[in-house]
Design an enzyme around this catalytic site. Sequence first.
Site, PDB file in Angstrom:
ATOM      1  N   GLY A 317      25.131 -19.849   5.383  1.00 39.77           N
ATOM      2  CA  GLY A 317      25.238 -18.448   5.758  1.00 39.77           C
ATOM      3  C   GLY A 317      25.632 -18.324   7.215  1.00 39.77           C
ATOM      4  N   GLU A 318      25.186 -17.255   7.864  1.00 43.34           N
ATOM      5  CA  GLU A 318      25.442 -16.977   9.283  1.00 43.34           C
ATOM      6  C   GLU A 318      26.893 -16.586   9.573  1.00 43.34           C
ATOM      7  OE1 GLU A 318      24.319 -20.161  11.875  1.00 43.34           O
ATOM      8  OE2 GLU A 318      22.247 -20.256  11.151  1.00 43.34           O
TER       9      GLU A 318
END
Length: 359
Positions: A317-318
Site C-alpha cells: 500500500g502507501e
Amino acid sequence: MQTLADLLNTIPAIDPAAMSRAQRHIDGLLKPVGSLRRLEALAIQLAGMPGLTGIPHVGKKAVLVMCADHGVWEEGVAISPKEVTGIQAENMTRGTTGVCMLAAQAGANVHVIDVGIDTAEPIPGLINMRVARGSGNIASAPAMSRRQAEKLLLDVICYTRELAKNGVTLFGVGELGMANTTPAAAIVSTITGRDPEEVVGIGANLPTDKLANKIDVVRRAITLNQPNPQDGVDVLAKVGGFDLVGMAGVMLGAASCGLPVLLDGFLSYAAALAACQMSPAIKPYLIPSHLSAEKGARIALSHLGLEPYLNMEMRLGEGSGAALAMPIIEAACAIYNNMGELAASNIVLPGNTTSDLNS
C-alpha cells in the site's frame, strides 16, 4: 462553490482524434508496427487525455497518500496496533517509508494527508483534511455520513486540481490505515456482487485462523448498512473509510483536469470502483500500476476492465506501486517524443505486425 455534481460534470471525454493521430505517429517510428505493444497503447491513451494536449508528456509528479483510522479495527480484523497509522504517517513526513523511497527514485513528491487519523492533535508535517478521529465501525454503523463523504471528496478534488494548476501532470494514489482492507473488501463485494469470502484477504499479515472473522465482519457490514451498489458515494459512506474517499477524490480531481492517475493496490481498486460509479467518464484516466497480492485484487480489476503493468507480489500500500510505475509512464512518453522515424531512415517495412527490423 461548486457542488460535487457540478465537478463530476466537468470531467472531459478522452479525445479520439488525438488518439488516432498518436497511433499514426507511433506506427511511423523506428520499429516494427506494434512491437512495443502495451507501451504504445499507453502512449496513445495518454495522447487522448485533454490535460496533456495531445502530446504524451510528464511534468511534475505527485503521490497523494490518504491516512485514516477505522472503527472496524475494534472487530479484530487487523493485527497491527491502531497507533501504527499515526506513527507511519509521521515516518512519511521524514521520508523513511517504502513509498517515500520509491517516489524519490521516480522524482515524485509525496503528499501525506490526514483525512481521519485517530490522534488527539494533528500530526506536524501532514496536510490536515481530517474529518474525524477515525471512521465509524462498519460492523455496527455507517463509516460516515453522506455529507461527510461528499465534503471530503470535494476538498480532495479541489486540492488535486490546485496541484494540477501548479504543474503536476501525473498523479498517484496511496493510503495508510490499520484495518483498511476490511472496508475495501466490503466495497469490492458490494459493487462487484461477489461474496465476501471471494474478496477478503489477509491484509497486513492477518493470521489465517482469523480470516473467517474478517469475512463475517464484512458480511455483517454489508447486511447492516445496505449500501446501494449503483451509488458510489453511498457505498463509501456506509462501508468505506476516509482514506478510501480521499483516494476516490484524487481520481475524480485528476480526471476533471484531463490528467492520468496511477492506481496502487487493492485499496485503490476499491476506491476506483466507487469513483467509477460516480462518474464512468474517469475510467480512461485510471492507469493500473501493479497487481496487488491481496485476494480480491483480480476480481476488482476485472470489474474495472484494467490490466496492471507490473506483478511484483506487493501488498504494502502507501502508493508504493503507483510510485514504482511512474517510470513506465515516462518510458511511454519517451518513445513517443524521442524515437526516430522510419521515413527519415529510408526504411520500408511490410504491413506485418510480427516483422522484426533484424529479420
